[in-house]
Design a protein around this motif. Sequence first.
Motif, PDB file in Angstrom:
ATOM      1  N   SER A  28       0.925   8.082  -6.258  1.00  0.00           N
ATOM      2  CA  SER A  28      -0.134   7.447  -5.472  1.00  0.00           C
ATOM      3  C   SER A  28       0.335   6.059  -5.032  1.00  0.00           C
ATOM      4  N   GLY A  29      -0.611   5.237  -4.625  1.00  0.00           N
ATOM      5  CA  GLY A  29      -0.273   3.894  -4.190  1.00  0.00           C
ATOM      6  C   GLY A  29      -1.189   2.863  -4.823  1.00  0.00           C
ATOM      7  N   ALA A  30      -0.701   1.633  -4.913  1.00  0.00           N
ATOM      8  CA  ALA A  30      -1.500   0.535  -5.450  1.00  0.00           C
ATOM      9  C   ALA A  30      -1.108  -0.741  -4.725  1.00  0.00           C
ATOM     10  N   SER A  31      -2.060  -1.667  -4.602  1.00  0.00           N
ATOM     11  CA  SER A  31      -1.733  -2.923  -3.914  1.00  0.00           C
ATOM     12  C   SER A  31      -2.540  -4.074  -4.494  1.00  0.00           C
ATOM     13  N   ARG A  32      -1.975  -5.251  -4.388  1.00  0.00           N
ATOM     14  CA  ARG A  32      -2.640  -6.501  -4.718  1.00  0.00           C
ATOM     15  C   ARG A  32      -2.357  -7.439  -3.555  1.00  0.00           C
ATOM     16  N   LYS A  33      -3.384  -7.881  -2.861  1.00  0.00           N
ATOM     17  CA  LYS A  33      -3.184  -8.752  -1.719  1.00  0.00           C
ATOM     18  C   LYS A  33      -4.433  -9.573  -1.466  1.00  0.00           C
TER      19      LYS A  33
ATOM     20  N   PHE B 116       5.992   5.390  -9.898  1.00  0.00           N
ATOM     21  CA  PHE B 116       6.687   6.641 -10.174  1.00  0.00           C
ATOM     22  C   PHE B 116       6.235   7.665  -9.142  1.00  0.00           C
ATOM     23  N   TRP B 117       7.165   8.034  -8.267  1.00  0.00           N
ATOM     24  CA  TRP B 117       6.832   8.918  -7.150  1.00  0.00           C
ATOM     25  C   TRP B 117       5.614   8.359  -6.389  1.00  0.00           C
ATOM     26  N   GLY B 118       5.622   7.080  -6.217  1.00  0.00           N
ATOM     27  CA  GLY B 118       4.531   6.417  -5.520  1.00  0.00           C
ATOM     28  C   GLY B 118       5.004   5.049  -5.048  1.00  0.00           C
ATOM     29  N   GLY B 119       4.073   4.224  -4.617  1.00  0.00           N
ATOM     30  CA  GLY B 119       4.461   2.918  -4.115  1.00  0.00           C
ATOM     31  C   GLY B 119       3.422   1.849  -4.423  1.00  0.00           C
ATOM     32  N   THR B 120       3.890   0.639  -4.704  1.00  0.00           N
ATOM     33  CA  THR B 120       2.975  -0.489  -4.901  1.00  0.00           C
ATOM     34  C   THR B 120       3.387  -1.633  -3.981  1.00  0.00           C
ATOM     35  N   GLU B 121       2.402  -2.430  -3.597  1.00  0.00           N
ATOM     36  CA  GLU B 121       2.658  -3.603  -2.774  1.00  0.00           C
ATOM     37  C   GLU B 121       1.948  -4.804  -3.389  1.00  0.00           C
ATOM     38  N   LEU B 122       2.698  -5.875  -3.601  1.00  0.00           N
ATOM     39  CA  LEU B 122       2.145  -7.135  -4.073  1.00  0.00           C
ATOM     40  C   LEU B 122       2.388  -8.167  -2.985  1.00  0.00           C
ATOM     41  N   ASP B 123       1.318  -8.753  -2.467  1.00  0.00           N
ATOM     42  CA  ASP B 123       1.437  -9.760  -1.413  1.00  0.00           C
ATOM     43  C   ASP B 123       0.921 -11.086  -1.974  1.00  0.00           C
TER      44      ASP B 123
END
Length: 203
Positions: A89-94, A108-115
């Motif tokens: 899945s995906g996760a983000s902090r922005k 793990f088989w996914g993506g995260t974004e920290l801005d």
Amino acid sequence: MRISDADREQVAQVLHTAMSEGRITINELEERLTTVYAAKTVGDLKPVTADLPRQSRSAIEPSTSRALGLPDDRIGGHPGSGASIAVLSGASRKGSWVVPPQHNSFAFWGGTELDLRHARFAEKHSTITAVAIMGGIDIIVPDDINVDVTGIGFMGAFELEDRAGTPAAPPTAPTVKITGLAFWGGVVVKRKPRKKDTPELEA
């Protein structure tokens, strides 16, 4: 560094505010304003506001404040989430969030974004541990904080992309250490100019 008339006016406004709050007397105001308008460099201005609290210096633009060596007003606040996890899945902090002293990001088989371009920092020094396994983690840092990237890429990439092209931030700015592991995946730290638009609050 040489200062501009705008820099002098910002500091003068801070002094007028301090006088209205009773922090300095009228005589002190006159003495300090004489110093301000005669100042030619950042070093000439530093002593003028050194004994005033941070809130009294809020009229000074961040870039001028940092040049004067004043504490960075982005430091402080209740720490936000200590982890961002993406599994299939995906996760983000922005947006407007407070970076804790230690934040762990896992993909793990996914993506995260920290801005971090609109973030505050609970403490001056923060560490982000990023682990990407067959996944990806993007970390965007503004060009006016200090960043230290020490992660390891194993059959993957752990790298810094500097898109700002500006010198390192001053010592008074927040410092973020980014470490961890990229295994069959990627951790990319992107250094970019700070956004000028109004941030969106994180839900």
